[in-house]
Design a protein around this motif. Structure first.
Motif, PDB file in Angstrom:
ATOM      1  N   ALA A  40       0.981  -1.199   0.032  1.00 12.46           N
ATOM      2  CA  ALA A  40       0.096  -0.118   0.071  1.00 12.46           C
ATOM      3  C   ALA A  40       0.930   1.359   0.138  1.00 12.46           C
ATOM      4  O   ALA A  40       0.252   2.457  -0.186  1.00 12.46           O
ATOM      5  CB  ALA A  40      -0.933   0.090   1.141  1.00 12.46           C
ATOM      6  N   SER A  41       2.111   1.123   0.325  1.00  4.66           N
ATOM      7  CA  SER A  41       3.058   2.056   0.162  1.00  4.66           C
ATOM      8  C   SER A  41       3.858   2.209  -1.219  1.00  4.66           C
ATOM      9  O   SER A  41       4.760   2.755  -1.277  1.00  4.66           O
ATOM     10  CB  SER A  41       4.245   2.206   1.183  1.00  4.66           C
ATOM     11  OG  SER A  41       3.518   2.014   2.320  1.00  4.66           O
TER      12      SER A  41
ATOM     13  N   GLY B 191      -8.850   2.599  -0.485  1.00  4.88           N
ATOM     14  CA  GLY B 191      -9.297   4.272  -0.671  1.00  4.88           C
ATOM     15  C   GLY B 191     -10.673   4.225  -1.072  1.00  4.88           C
ATOM     16  O   GLY B 191     -11.329   5.223  -1.603  1.00  4.88           O
TER      17      GLY B 191
ATOM     18  N   GLU C 170     -13.111  12.420  -0.125  1.00  2.00           N
ATOM     19  CA  GLU C 170     -12.691  12.004  -1.567  1.00  2.00           C
ATOM     20  C   GLU C 170     -11.442  12.471  -1.989  1.00  2.00           C
ATOM     21  O   GLU C 170     -10.765  11.930  -2.906  1.00  2.00           O
ATOM     22  CB  GLU C 170     -14.011  12.676  -2.286  1.00  2.00           C
ATOM     23  CG  GLU C 170     -13.754  12.480  -3.814  1.00  2.00           C
ATOM     24  CD  GLU C 170     -14.616  13.308  -4.633  1.00  2.00           C
ATOM     25  OE1 GLU C 170     -14.666  14.362  -4.116  1.00  2.00           O
ATOM     26  OE2 GLU C 170     -14.241  13.379  -6.067  1.00  2.00           O
TER      27      GLU C 170
ATOM     28  N   ASP D 212      -8.552  13.270  -0.409  1.00  2.00           N
ATOM     29  CA  ASP D 212      -7.542  12.093   0.059  1.00  2.00           C
ATOM     30  C   ASP D 212      -7.414  11.030  -0.984  1.00  2.00           C
ATOM     31  O   ASP D 212      -6.347  10.605  -1.226  1.00  2.00           O
ATOM     32  CB  ASP D 212      -7.872  11.748   1.234  1.00  2.00           C
ATOM     33  CG  ASP D 212      -7.829  12.973   2.393  1.00  2.00           C
ATOM     34  OD1 ASP D 212      -7.178  13.957   2.045  1.00  2.00           O
ATOM     35  OD2 ASP D 212      -8.667  13.045   3.244  1.00  2.00           O
ATOM     36  N   LYS D 213      -8.615  10.264  -1.067  1.00  4.26           N
ATOM     37  CA  LYS D 213      -8.628   9.199  -2.111  1.00  4.26           C
ATOM     38  C   LYS D 213      -8.093   9.301  -3.247  1.00  4.26           C
ATOM     39  O   LYS D 213      -7.422   8.788  -4.015  1.00  4.26           O
ATOM     40  CB  LYS D 213     -10.257   8.699  -1.982  1.00  4.26           C
ATOM     41  CG  LYS D 213     -10.127   7.773  -3.330  1.00  4.26           C
ATOM     42  CD  LYS D 213     -11.940   7.739  -3.664  1.00  4.26           C
ATOM     43  CE  LYS D 213     -11.981   6.935  -5.073  1.00  4.26           C
ATOM     44  NZ  LYS D 213     -13.388   6.714  -5.427  1.00  4.26           N
TER      45      LYS D 213
ATOM     46  N   TYR E 293      -4.596   9.681  -3.469  1.00  4.48           N
ATOM     47  CA  TYR E 293      -3.771   8.542  -3.279  1.00  4.48           C
ATOM     48  C   TYR E 293      -3.694   7.576  -4.393  1.00  4.48           C
ATOM     49  O   TYR E 293      -2.657   7.094  -4.961  1.00  4.48           O
ATOM     50  CB  TYR E 293      -4.508   7.706  -2.179  1.00  4.48           C
ATOM     51  CG  TYR E 293      -3.717   6.170  -1.863  1.00  4.48           C
ATOM     52  CD1 TYR E 293      -2.421   6.154  -1.432  1.00  4.48           C
ATOM     53  CD2 TYR E 293      -4.613   5.241  -2.071  1.00  4.48           C
ATOM     54  CE1 TYR E 293      -2.009   5.035  -0.894  1.00  4.48           C
ATOM     55  CE2 TYR E 293      -3.951   3.936  -1.576  1.00  4.48           C
ATOM     56  CZ  TYR E 293      -2.661   3.995  -1.184  1.00  4.48           C
ATOM     57  OH  TYR E 293      -2.394   2.816  -0.883  1.00  4.48           O
TER      58      TYR E 293
END
Lengths: 425, 425
Positions: free
Chosen positions: B270-271, B327, B338, B340-341, B344
């Motif tokens: 996830a990173s 996310g 939203e 932030d998502k 990402y």
């Protein structure tokens, strides 16, 4: 057709700071949906001696059907009973067209439900409440891994009367538990069938009898978290209240006789801490694992009532692997010695850990955050201080797996026996 | 009966330093079992132009049955074909008595197998090799989640000819893939049945046709790691060599048209790092995720051969949750906005990530460590830059899920077409 979230949903969280959203994990945002349930500590219950006549001593209960019908006829359960097979098989439309349907907002449809009106009159105020504010504004919610949707299934009619959700890894075990509960509640009849509500998918199975929903979650935290996200939304869309969730599972024991049943006091991680760690948008987020202490004590009392097998209150270690993650020496990969393993398991025992499984921490964290009373009851299949392989005879393992079912079945009957006072359900 | 590991196993790792064992994760200890497989980079293959006559251009292959029989009759595959239904259903004893049987060491029984003798004469030396030295010394190995055991099943007879293992989350999909491969290999016949080899359990399903084993792994890394530990040990006990493992799954796409098929270049966390992290004895251990680059290129060529759907080579992000972990804004819990998502997902796309699923990293890490060529081929069910819900029509999603099966089926036929040269299988 492209999957899409309505603009309304996308706009809803806009502008909030990330910290606000992180804080909503543990409590719903203000002014959205029903109020969050009070913490168990804040809940007031009359002592046992104040129970109304319908609450008889657990050793001499009225016949289950009588108790169940008393509770229903009294109206105090706050819901009317819809037979599971009928309710379970009443989709409004085929799930195949879910993606093409523009349904009215679930909230509107649910508000017009007589079932829901009755619930409003009688519930205890402990509605199941997702902490995600978006869910309340979704025009349609497809519960993809259940093959259910708010636009293809009448969720309040199918699930509005659910008060107990029992979950476990094995689909077969959860079906067996449903048949067992039907007998225990006096709701079975010759030729009765309990269809899989999630028949449209093979990811999970779901069965219902009376107020008891039985759902499989597969193996491990990720499989369980997917199921829990959709289960919590299902219970919310169905306007369920005062719901208790119990995992009935299997585990490896530490220092216990195989076949012992462990009621979990705290769900801890591989470092013996009572936390559930997850990656969110690439960042590590840690949540507390909250299990209801009074519920655990009620379950321990049920073990004492039955006197059929050893029942222990202890901490449960939740890992993300069955082999290296639990210190086994017999996996395809092993990066430590027997001495390392023994030291680790002995340290776990010293930390109050009595069994190891793979789902309790995410169950405690997610259910605790959404107003669900939650507990974990697992049988131990072996003593990990003495070995790693699960190789007891098949019939012995089968009987072990029935023990948590019998304990939780007894618990549900006791709760129903106390249903004359809705504060106790 | 108590589960127990033999003293020999318990003594085997004693005295080694922990660092020694951590180092064995990526390579078997010296002087134990067959030598580790050479890295793909060290492997030498003749250029395509040197292929023997049996290897015809993929656009005009000989009929599958002809190719398959040519390969078998030539003896160059290094194994004799045992029809799957027969082999799959030939337990030596009932699994119910597994715990009570003291069998000879699997290695001894296998050494006396004509099948194994023939394999020794013809294999390429790339045996499947657990990195755990204990496995070679176990008197009995109960593969608990498969309901198979070295003392109740003749694993070399049942699985010795396996060359391709295809895995996926859905049991139904893996059964469908087996039936599809039976047709593609010309091994089906009217009324043919492909029984679930793991019929004694409901945790996983397993089917076999010719050299192709099809196994379900459920949802998520833990469920997949349990299956892989037992699968790798099964292939080792069966003395399988030159085995290729391919995950055929579903995923969420990033910036791709839904229905696109992604062949994974790197499995990242996830990173966005190409690592698989796990907790071992309470400590965090990080492993590299290794996927075979040449195998990925072969699979990309198969997509180009078919010209039926978009096929992309890209990085795949492996997460431990379907909702917050990826996310999504539509889970029961959501702790971000939203904005932030979107930031990402856009960062993921910039890092070369084209799809998100939940199993690739553990598959790459474990198979890579044990001498298995491994690849991941997933179809995208939606474009996550445009939405979160999987709500395309059911029939559309079903057709999408068949795409990785068609691509991998074509790959297996091409590999068999090249079987005249065992170095290429």
């Amino acid at each position: 057709m492209e999957a899409r979230i309505t603009g309304r949903i996308l706009q809803s969280p806009r502008g909030r700071k990330k910290e606000d959203f992180l804080s909503t994990w543990q409590q719903p945002p203000a002014n959205e949906g029903p109020p969050p349930p009070p913490s168990p500590a804040a809940e007031e219950r009359p002592p046992a001696s104040h129970f109304p006549p319908v609450n008889v001593p657990s050793k001499q209960p009225l016949p289950p059907r009588v108790l169940w019908e008393l509770a229903l006829s009294s109206g105090l359960l706050g819901f009317s009973f819809t037979p599971a097979p009928h309710a379970a098989c009443s989709p409004v439309r085929s799930p195949a067209v879910a993606g093409r349907i523009q349904a009215p907002a679930p909230a509107e449809r649910m508000a017009s439900s007589g079932l829901q009106t009755k619930k409003r009159d009688n519930h205890n105020g402990h509605f199941v409440q997702p902490t995600n504010p978006n869910v309340a504004t979704m025009q349609e919610d497809v519960l993809y891994h259940f093959h259910l949707s708010t636009s293809t299934h009448d969720l309040p009619a199918m699930f509005g009367d659910v008060k107990f959700v029992c979950v476990g890894g094995s689909p077969t075990r959860m079906e067996a538990f449903t048949k067992y509960m039907a007998k225990e509640l006096g709701l079975d009849h010759p030729g009765a069938e309990y269809p899989n509500i999630c028949v449209g998918t093979d990811r999970y199975v779901m069965f219902k009898v009376g107020p008891v929903l039985s759902v499989s979650h597969g193996i491990g935290i990720p499989s369980t978290s997917v199921m829990l996200h959709e289960l919590i939304k299902l219970l919310y869309h169905a306007r369920c209240s005062d719901v208790t969730v119990i995992r009935i599972g299997t585990s490896g024991g530490i220092g216990l006789e195989p076949g012992s049943v462990v009621v979990t006091r705290q769900a801890v991680d591989a470092s013996f801490k009572p936390v559930f760690e997850q990656m969110v948008l690439g960042k590590r987020v840690v949540h507390r694992t909250h299990l209801d202490e009074r519920l655990a004590q009620e379950l321990m009392q049920c073990g004492a009532d039955l006197r059929e097998f050893p029942t222990v209150l202890g901490n449960t270690m939740c890992t993300s692997d069955f082999y290296e993650g639990q210190g086994r020496l017999d996996g395809a990969l092993c990066s430590y010695s027997e001495k390392d393993k023994q030291e680790y398991l002995e340290a776990a025992h010293a930390a109050g850990i009595r069994n190891i499984e793979m789902e309790s921490s995410v169950l405690a964290a997610m259910c605790g955050a959404c107003g669900l009373q939650v507990a974990v009851v697992c049988v131990t299949l072996l003593n990990r201080l003495e070995g790693d392989q699960v190789n007891s005879p098949h019939e012995v393992l089968v009987e072990y797996q029935e023990r948590p079912q019998r304990l939780v079945g007894h618990f549900i009957k006791k709760r129903l026996a106390a249903a004359g006072n809705p504060r106790d359900l």
